[in-house]
Design a protein around this motif. Structure first.
Motif, short mmCIF file in Angstrom:
data_model
loop_
_atom_site.label_atom_id
_atom_site.label_comp_id
_atom_site.label_asym_id
_atom_site.label_seq_id
_atom_site.Cartn_x
_atom_site.Cartn_y
_atom_site.Cartn_z
N VAL A 1 0.82 -1.21 0.00
CA VAL A 1 0.00 0.00 0.00
C VAL A 1 0.86 1.26 0.00
N THR A 2 2.11 1.16 0.47
CA THR A 2 2.99 2.34 0.50
C THR A 2 4.01 2.34 -0.64
N ALA A 3 4.05 1.28 -1.45
CA ALA A 3 5.07 1.14 -2.47
C ALA A 3 5.06 2.31 -3.45
N SER A 4 6.26 2.86 -3.71
CA SER A 4 6.46 3.90 -4.73
C SER A 4 5.58 5.12 -4.50
N SER A 5 5.25 5.39 -3.25
CA SER A 5 4.40 6.55 -2.97
C SER A 5 4.97 7.35 -1.79
N PRO A 6 5.77 8.37 -2.07
CA PRO A 6 6.28 9.20 -0.98
C PRO A 6 5.18 9.79 -0.11
N ASP A 7 4.05 10.12 -0.70
CA ASP A 7 2.95 10.71 0.08
C ASP A 7 2.42 9.73 1.12
N ARG A 8 2.20 8.48 0.70
CA ARG A 8 1.66 7.50 1.66
C ARG A 8 2.72 7.10 2.69
N ILE A 9 3.98 7.10 2.29
CA ILE A 9 5.05 6.83 3.25
C ILE A 9 5.11 7.94 4.29
N GLN A 10 4.94 9.19 3.83
CA GLN A 10 4.90 10.31 4.78
C GLN A 10 3.75 10.15 5.76
N LEU A 11 2.58 9.72 5.27
CA LEU A 11 1.44 9.49 6.16
C LEU A 11 1.77 8.44 7.20
N ILE B 1 11.22 3.77 3.23
CA ILE B 1 11.21 5.04 3.95
C ILE B 1 12.48 5.83 3.66
N ILE B 2 13.62 5.15 3.69
CA ILE B 2 14.90 5.82 3.42
C ILE B 2 14.92 6.39 2.01
N GLU B 3 14.53 5.59 1.04
CA GLU B 3 14.62 6.00 -0.37
C GLU B 3 13.56 7.04 -0.74
N ALA B 4 12.55 7.18 0.11
CA ALA B 4 11.55 8.25 -0.09
C ALA B 4 11.95 9.52 0.65
N SER C 1 24.03 4.10 -4.27
CA SER C 1 22.75 4.76 -4.02
C SER C 1 22.91 6.27 -3.90
N SER C 2 22.11 7.00 -4.66
CA SER C 2 22.11 8.46 -4.54
C SER C 2 21.51 8.91 -3.21
N THR C 3 20.76 8.01 -2.58
CA THR C 3 20.16 8.33 -1.28
C THR C 3 21.23 8.63 -0.24
N SER C 4 22.39 7.98 -0.36
CA SER C 4 23.44 8.15 0.64
C SER C 4 23.91 9.60 0.72
N LEU C 5 23.96 10.29 -0.39
CA LEU C 5 24.37 11.69 -0.38
C LEU C 5 23.24 12.59 0.15
N ARG C 6 22.01 12.25 -0.20
CA ARG C 6 20.89 13.09 0.24
C ARG C 6 20.68 13.04 1.74
N ILE C 7 21.11 11.96 2.38
CA ILE C 7 20.85 11.81 3.81
C ILE C 7 21.97 12.38 4.68
N VAL C 8 23.07 12.84 4.06
CA VAL C 8 24.21 13.35 4.82
C VAL C 8 23.84 14.53 5.71
#
Length: 493
Positions: free
Chosen positions: A205-215, A265-268, A307-314
């Motif tokens: 239900v949360t897959a590929s949806s930043p909005d639902r993950i935020q909820l 959650i991390i990747e969103a 992963s590009s996420t690693s730089l965004r989370i710094v």
């Protein structure tokens, strides 16, 4: 078996009369299993969905009145629903949405009298069954568990790979009652099949949806759901290895699903929000936050180089380092409730080290943390000295402080590797001098000297100013391996 035949069965079915619904619908389920293309014929059939929803409604009302004799029939209805909606968007929407057909009754268009005919829908009854089945007492009832398992699997199929359905099902309006309440209650079960099906459904239900993950991370019962999932995962960490995270092959399916959710959650970019949602007044860090940081550490260790996420989370990691160090270093004595905070600080340092080891861009990104890492190292040495000098029982294990020292030393070496700016800042903030003080054998922290020497090598490499600082130091006294000064002047002995 065609929709008209199944509709006829449903319209003429009476629960109190044999044969039961399971036997009546078995041919339909076998037909759908053998020829999945048949399910497409059910989507447009209004008569089928009306009769299907009516039987659901009848059984749901009986279950609400504690008539558990309908449990087997509901499990059969759920299994049929799961087959119909799996991978079939039209059927998923037919099961969830009310469809209205408008009919004009007057040929004079200016008057436009009309009536509305609504097709019934299954989803409210599925929710009602899950709310009943997920009560604490019913989750202990072995006779009802097959029904609950079937309904959770059906719900999972209903929302899988259909963003429109998931968006309609998981909304701000459902935060207190509905999906989030169902998930929250089902996660309390000790039945592994129900638990795994619930985690799969939540992932879908949360897959590929930043909005639902935020909820999920911030609203309604979402933080409580995350807390429960972290509680389930906490005890399973010791069974997993670095290789498990690298290959995504885990010893426990529950653990694998919990990690998959945290990875989403991390990747969103919702990890900071999720971590903050678990905060508790009066505590620097709580157990759920510590478990989430363990997942983040494992994720970055396995994928920081790709992963590009690693730089965004710094920025979040650097802010957390400053915050944790600030909160811990201002306490005169570390208490039992501060231990998770100390472990969280170690994990944040680990995460930064993983980012720095991943790529050159990663080392550049973590450069801003050199002063806070140096300050953390100096403070960890002070805490270690206090632990050695105080005879009373301590709340903080010395090994945790040793680990903090080693990790801070390693991170300083990584930050300063082939980065002159980092080398200079390490010298200017006193980090280099602190490292030089660790170039001795510590019998309680046996690898610390080796880590310190490697970090010093990186700080001195092709840096004339740092080399000059070390060269200008003069030996004062001879120190034996056990730390005793051998050549003190007589007046100092």
């Amino acid at each position: 078996m065609l929709p008209a035949e199944v509709t006829d069965i449903l319209l003429n079915y009476v629960h109190s009369e044999p044969p039961n619904l399971t036997a009546k619908l078995r041919p339909a389920r076998i037909a759908l299993r053998d020829d999945p293309s048949l399910k497409r014929q059910f989507g447009p059939s209004e008569s089928f969905w009306n009769s299907f929803a009516s039987v659901w409604a009848d059984h749901t009302s009986k279950l609400a009145l504690r008539d558990h004799s309908v449990a087997e029939s509901i499990a059969t209805l759920a299994a049929l629903l799961a087959s119909l909606v799996a991978g079939e968007p039209g059927n998923q929407q037919a099961a969830l949405f009310v469809v209205s057909t408008i009919y004009n009754l007057n040929k004079f268009q200016s008057l436009r009298p009309r009536f509305i005919r609504c097709r019934l829908t299954v989803e409210p009854h599925l929710n009602a069954v899950l709310l009943t089945g997920s009560s604490w007492s019913n989750l202990q009832d072995e006779d009802l568990l097959p029904m609950t398992r079937a309904c959770v699997r059906s719900l999972s199929n209903l929302v899988t790979n259909n963003d429109a359905v998931s968006r309609a099902y998981f909304t701000p309006a459902s935060l207190q009652r509905g999906p989030q309440e169902i998930f929250s209650r089902l996660l309390q079960t000790e039945d592994q099949d129900v638990l795994i099906a619930t985690l799969v459904c939540l992932l879908n239900v949360t897959a590929s949806s930043p909005d639902r993950i935020q909820l999920l991370c911030s609203s309604g019962r979402g933080p409580a759901i995350l807390d429960r999932i972290m509680s389930l995962a906490q005890s399973l960490f010791e069974r997993e290895t670095d290789e498990s995270f690298a290959t995504n092959e885990f010893a426990s399916q529950t653990f694998a699903l919990a990690y998959a959710l945290v990875r989403q959650i991390i990747e969103a970019d919702a990890f900071p929000l999720a971590l903050q949602s678990q905060a508790a007044p009066g505590f620097i860090t709580v157990t759920a936050q510590l478990t989430m940081l363990k997942f983040l550490d494992a994720y970055l260790n396995a994928s920081a180089s790709t992963s590009s996420t690693s730089l965004r989370i710094v920025p979040f990691l650097l802010a957390s380092l400053k915050s944790l160090y600030g909160a811990l270093s201002t306490k005169g004595v570390l208490e039992d409730k501060d231990v998770p905070g100390l472990m969280a600080l170690i994990l944040i340092l680990h995460c930064l080290a993983s980012v720095g080891l991943g790529t050159k861009e990663g080392r550049t990104a973590i450069l801003e943390g050199v002063e806070d890492v140096s300050a953390t190292l100096k403070w960890s040495i002070e805490v270690g000295d206090k632990l050695k000098s105080v005879l009373t029982e301590q709340m903080v294990e010395p090994e945790a402080v040793h680990q903090l020292k080693r990790t801070a030393v390693q991170l300083l070496g990584i930050i300063c590797f082939e980065q002159k700016s980092g080398q200079d800042r390490a010298r200017e903030c006193g980090g280099l001098v602190t490292l030089l003080g660790l170039c001795k054998i510590d019998s309680e922290n046996i690898t610390l000297q080796e880590h310190a020497l490697f970090a010093i090598r990186n700080i001195l490499h092709q840096n004339a100013e740092n080399q000059a600082l070390v060269a200008g130091m003069k030996a004062q006294f001879l120190v034996s391996p056990d730390g005793e000064m051998k050549d003190l002047p007589a007046k100092l002995k």
